[in-house]
Design a protein around this motif. Structure first.
Motif, PDB file in Angstrom:
ATOM      1  N   SER A  15       0.823  -1.221   0.000  1.00 19.96           N
ATOM      2  CA  SER A  15       0.000   0.000   0.000  1.00 19.96           C
ATOM      3  C   SER A  15       0.855   1.269   0.000  1.00 19.96           C
ATOM      4  CB  SER A  15      -0.940  -0.005   1.206  1.00 19.96           C
ATOM      5  OG  SER A  15      -0.178  -0.030   2.396  1.00 19.96           O
ATOM      6  N   TRP A  16       2.083   1.193  -0.550  1.00 14.38           N
ATOM      7  CA  TRP A  16       2.996   2.332  -0.558  1.00 14.38           C
ATOM      8  C   TRP A  16       2.415   3.489  -1.352  1.00 14.38           C
ATOM      9  CZ3 TRP A  16       5.635   5.445  -3.973  1.00 14.38           C
ATOM     10  CH2 TRP A  16       6.680   6.203  -3.451  1.00 14.38           C
ATOM     11  N   LYS A  17       2.551   4.677  -0.783  1.00 11.50           N
ATOM     12  CA  LYS A  17       2.164   5.921  -1.460  1.00 11.50           C
ATOM     13  C   LYS A  17       3.295   6.917  -1.265  1.00 11.50           C
ATOM     14  CE  LYS A  17      -2.695   5.247  -0.565  1.00 11.50           C
ATOM     15  NZ  LYS A  17      -3.769   5.522   0.359  1.00 11.50           N
ATOM     16  N   PRO A  18       3.531   7.778  -2.259  1.00  8.78           N
ATOM     17  CA  PRO A  18       4.594   8.777  -2.072  1.00  8.78           C
ATOM     18  C   PRO A  18       4.266   9.694  -0.896  1.00  8.78           C
ATOM     19  CG  PRO A  18       3.544   9.012  -4.237  1.00  8.78           C
ATOM     20  CD  PRO A  18       2.857   7.906  -3.526  1.00  8.78           C
ATOM     21  N   PRO A  19       5.268  10.011  -0.084  1.00 12.39           N
ATOM     22  CA  PRO A  19       5.010  10.889   1.058  1.00 12.39           C
ATOM     23  C   PRO A  19       4.797  12.332   0.624  1.00 12.39           C
ATOM     24  CG  PRO A  19       7.340  10.426   0.881  1.00 12.39           C
ATOM     25  CD  PRO A  19       6.665   9.601  -0.168  1.00 12.39           C
ATOM     26  N   GLU A  20       4.056  13.067   1.418  1.00 13.47           N
ATOM     27  CA  GLU A  20       3.931  14.509   1.202  1.00 13.47           C
ATOM     28  C   GLU A  20       5.167  15.163   1.801  1.00 13.47           C
ATOM     29  OE1 GLU A  20       0.234  16.290   2.331  1.00 13.47           O
ATOM     30  OE2 GLU A  20      -0.901  14.538   1.661  1.00 13.47           O
ATOM     31  N   ILE A  21       5.838  15.967   0.985  1.00 11.30           N
ATOM     32  CA  ILE A  21       7.077  16.601   1.418  1.00 11.30           C
ATOM     33  C   ILE A  21       6.910  18.110   1.350  1.00 11.30           C
ATOM     34  CG2 ILE A  21       9.539  16.892   0.968  1.00 11.30           C
ATOM     35  CD1 ILE A  21       9.437  14.125  -0.427  1.00 11.30           C
ATOM     36  N   GLU A  22       7.140  18.781   2.481  1.00 12.19           N
ATOM     37  CA  GLU A  22       7.164  20.233   2.529  1.00 12.19           C
ATOM     38  C   GLU A  22       8.589  20.652   2.831  1.00 12.19           C
ATOM     39  OE1 GLU A  22       4.116  22.217   4.773  1.00 12.19           O
ATOM     40  OE2 GLU A  22       2.830  20.442   4.642  1.00 12.19           O
ATOM     41  N   LYS A  40      14.310  13.914  -6.469  1.00 10.20           N
ATOM     42  CA  LYS A  40      13.541  12.969  -7.281  1.00 10.20           C
ATOM     43  C   LYS A  40      13.440  11.689  -6.468  1.00 10.20           C
ATOM     44  CE  LYS A  40      15.063  14.974 -11.592  1.00 10.20           C
ATOM     45  NZ  LYS A  40      15.946  14.836 -12.743  1.00 10.20           N
ATOM     46  N   LEU A  41      12.217  11.365  -6.064  1.00 10.88           N
ATOM     47  CA  LEU A  41      11.980  10.227  -5.177  1.00 10.88           C
ATOM     48  C   LEU A  41      11.300   9.114  -5.952  1.00 10.88           C
ATOM     49  CD1 LEU A  41      12.231   9.376  -2.185  1.00 10.88           C
ATOM     50  CD2 LEU A  41       9.910  10.247  -1.862  1.00 10.88           C
ATOM     51  N   GLY A  42      11.944   7.943  -5.971  1.00 15.63           N
ATOM     52  CA  GLY A  42      11.426   6.801  -6.711  1.00 15.63           C
ATOM     53  C   GLY A  42      10.281   6.100  -6.005  1.00 15.63           C
ATOM     54  N   TYR A  43       9.804   5.051  -6.650  1.00 21.90           N
ATOM     55  CA  TYR A  43       8.678   4.240  -6.207  1.00 21.90           C
ATOM     56  C   TYR A  43       9.126   3.268  -5.120  1.00 21.90           C
ATOM     57  CZ  TYR A  43       4.642   1.103  -6.736  1.00 21.90           C
ATOM     58  OH  TYR A  43       3.530   0.336  -6.519  1.00 21.90           O
ATOM     59  N   ASP A  63      13.945   3.751  -7.421  1.00 23.74           N
ATOM     60  CA  ASP A  63      12.950   2.823  -6.886  1.00 23.74           C
ATOM     61  C   ASP A  63      13.538   1.840  -5.876  1.00 23.74           C
ATOM     62  OD1 ASP A  63      11.236   4.027  -8.688  1.00 23.74           O
ATOM     63  OD2 ASP A  63      11.204   2.334 -10.081  1.00 23.74           O
ATOM     64  N   GLU A  64      12.727   1.531  -4.871  1.00 22.13           N
ATOM     65  CA  GLU A  64      12.996   0.486  -3.877  1.00 22.13           C
ATOM     66  C   GLU A  64      14.279   0.698  -3.070  1.00 22.13           C
ATOM     67  OE1 GLU A  64      12.654  -3.044  -6.260  1.00 22.13           O
ATOM     68  OE2 GLU A  64      10.472  -2.905  -6.293  1.00 22.13           O
ATOM     69  N   VAL A  65      14.657   1.955  -2.884  1.00 24.87           N
ATOM     70  CA  VAL A  65      15.814   2.295  -2.058  1.00 24.87           C
ATOM     71  C   VAL A  65      15.373   2.354  -0.601  1.00 24.87           C
ATOM     72  CG1 VAL A  65      17.416   4.181  -1.481  1.00 24.87           C
ATOM     73  CG2 VAL A  65      17.041   3.534  -3.870  1.00 24.87           C
ATOM     74  N   GLN A  66      16.230   1.872   0.289  1.00 24.96           N
ATOM     75  CA  GLN A  66      15.968   1.973   1.719  1.00 24.96           C
ATOM     76  C   GLN A  66      17.084   2.782   2.370  1.00 24.96           C
ATOM     77  OE1 GLN A  66      15.475  -2.293   2.641  1.00 24.96           O
ATOM     78  NE2 GLN A  66      13.440  -1.707   3.362  1.00 24.96           N
ATOM     79  N   ILE A  67      16.680   3.750   3.178  1.00 22.02           N
ATOM     80  CA  ILE A  67      17.613   4.600   3.912  1.00 22.02           C
ATOM     81  C   ILE A  67      17.266   4.456   5.389  1.00 22.02           C
ATOM     82  CG2 ILE A  67      18.399   6.972   4.300  1.00 22.02           C
ATOM     83  CD1 ILE A  67      17.467   7.568   1.388  1.00 22.02           C
ATOM     84  N   GLY A  68      18.235   4.068   6.198  1.00 26.44           N
ATOM     85  CA  GLY A  68      17.994   3.887   7.626  1.00 26.44           C
ATOM     86  C   GLY A  68      17.738   5.197   8.344  1.00 26.44           C
ATOM     87  N   SER A  69      17.392   5.083   9.603  1.00 24.94           N
ATOM     88  CA  SER A  69      17.135   6.278  10.405  1.00 24.94           C
ATOM     89  C   SER A  69      18.416   7.069  10.647  1.00 24.94           C
ATOM     90  CB  SER A  69      16.521   5.880  11.751  1.00 24.94           C
ATOM     91  OG  SER A  69      17.475   5.193  12.530  1.00 24.94           O
ATOM     92  N   HIS A  70      18.243   8.338  10.907  1.00 23.40           N
ATOM     93  CA  HIS A  70      19.334   9.238  11.279  1.00 23.40           C
ATOM     94  C   HIS A  70      20.437   9.365  10.220  1.00 23.40           C
ATOM     95  CE1 HIS A  70      17.458   7.989  15.083  1.00 23.40           C
ATOM     96  NE2 HIS A  70      17.705   9.233  15.460  1.00 23.40           N
ATOM     97  N   CYS A  71      20.111   9.165   8.953  1.00 25.62           N
ATOM     98  CA  CYS A  71      21.093   9.331   7.878  1.00 25.62           C
ATOM     99  C   CYS A  71      21.092  10.782   7.402  1.00 25.62           C
ATOM    100  CB  CYS A  71      20.763   8.411   6.705  1.00 25.62           C
ATOM    101  SG  CYS A  71      21.075   6.675   7.063  1.00 25.62           S
ATOM    102  N   SER A  72      22.216  11.199   6.833  1.00 27.80           N
ATOM    103  CA  SER A  72      22.337  12.537   6.248  1.00 27.80           C
ATOM    104  C   SER A  72      22.830  12.398   4.822  1.00 27.80           C
ATOM    105  CB  SER A  72      23.313  13.395   7.043  1.00 27.80           C
ATOM    106  OG  SER A  72      22.840  13.599   8.357  1.00 27.80           O
ATOM    107  N   ILE A  73      22.134  13.053   3.896  1.00 25.23           N
ATOM    108  CA  ILE A  73      22.498  13.018   2.485  1.00 25.23           C
ATOM    109  C   ILE A  73      22.666  14.462   2.036  1.00 25.23           C
ATOM    110  CG2 ILE A  73      21.757  12.350   0.168  1.00 25.23           C
ATOM    111  CD1 ILE A  73      20.122  10.103   1.594  1.00 25.23           C
ATOM    112  N   TYR A  74      23.872  14.804   1.601  1.00 24.71           N
ATOM    113  CA  TYR A  74      24.207  16.181   1.282  1.00 24.71           C
ATOM    114  C   TYR A  74      24.579  16.336  -0.191  1.00 24.71           C
ATOM    115  CZ  TYR A  74      24.864  16.687   6.342  1.00 24.71           C
ATOM    116  OH  TYR A  74      24.683  16.704   7.708  1.00 24.71           O
TER     117      TYR A  74
END
Length: 140
Positions: A15-22, A40-43, A63-74
């Motif tokens: 039941s995945w849906k893209p998150p709302e991002i502000e 750009k956020l994949g499925y 698509d299908e990428v997993q990022i753990g908690s507390h990660c930083s992407i710069y």
């Protein structure tokens, strides 16, 4: 390490849906993006709580990428004036508390171990970990 089989993965994202991002606001999953127009956020992506994404110069999460908690992407670093698009290729995994620096691509199906520092490209189908990361093994 636990690897989910296809059945478990399909059920998890049924039941995945893209998150709302502000811009600059926590999502309902408690992660934050700055410069959201350059993300750009994949499925069927999964981004852990309290992760931070600075997409000023572009971040592509396939698509299908997993990022753990507390990660930083710069995509930009004001400390050393580096900048560049970050690309997380399909089905890669970024372990909790890891940092991905500007201009880096993490290869398809690759796994970055928890608490790793990723300051250069990661090839496809490998496991890496450490500060800075080192190759742990190639996957078949």
């Amino acid at each position: 390490m636990i690897i989910l089989d296809d059945t478990m993965s399909k059920d998890r994202f049924a039941s995945w849906k893209p998150p709302e991002i502000e811009n600059g606001q926590l999502t309902k999953y408690n992660w934050l993006v700055q410069h959201k127009d350059n993300l750009k956020l994949g499925y069927k992506t999964d981004i852990g709580a309290f992760s931070y994404i600075n997409a000023q110069h572009g971040v592509v999460i396939e698509d299908e990428v997993q990022i753990g908690s507390h990660c930083s992407i710069y995509s930009v670093s004001t400390i050393d004036d580096k900048q560049g698009e970050v690309v997380l290729k399909k089905n890669c995994r970024i372990g909790s508390h890891s940092v991905v620096m500007p201009g880096v691509t993490v290869g398809e199906n690759s796994i970055v171990g928890a608490f790793s520092f990723v300051n250069k490209d990661v090839p496809d189908n490998v496991v890496v970990a450490g500060v800075p990361f080192k190759l742990i093994r190639k996957m078949e």
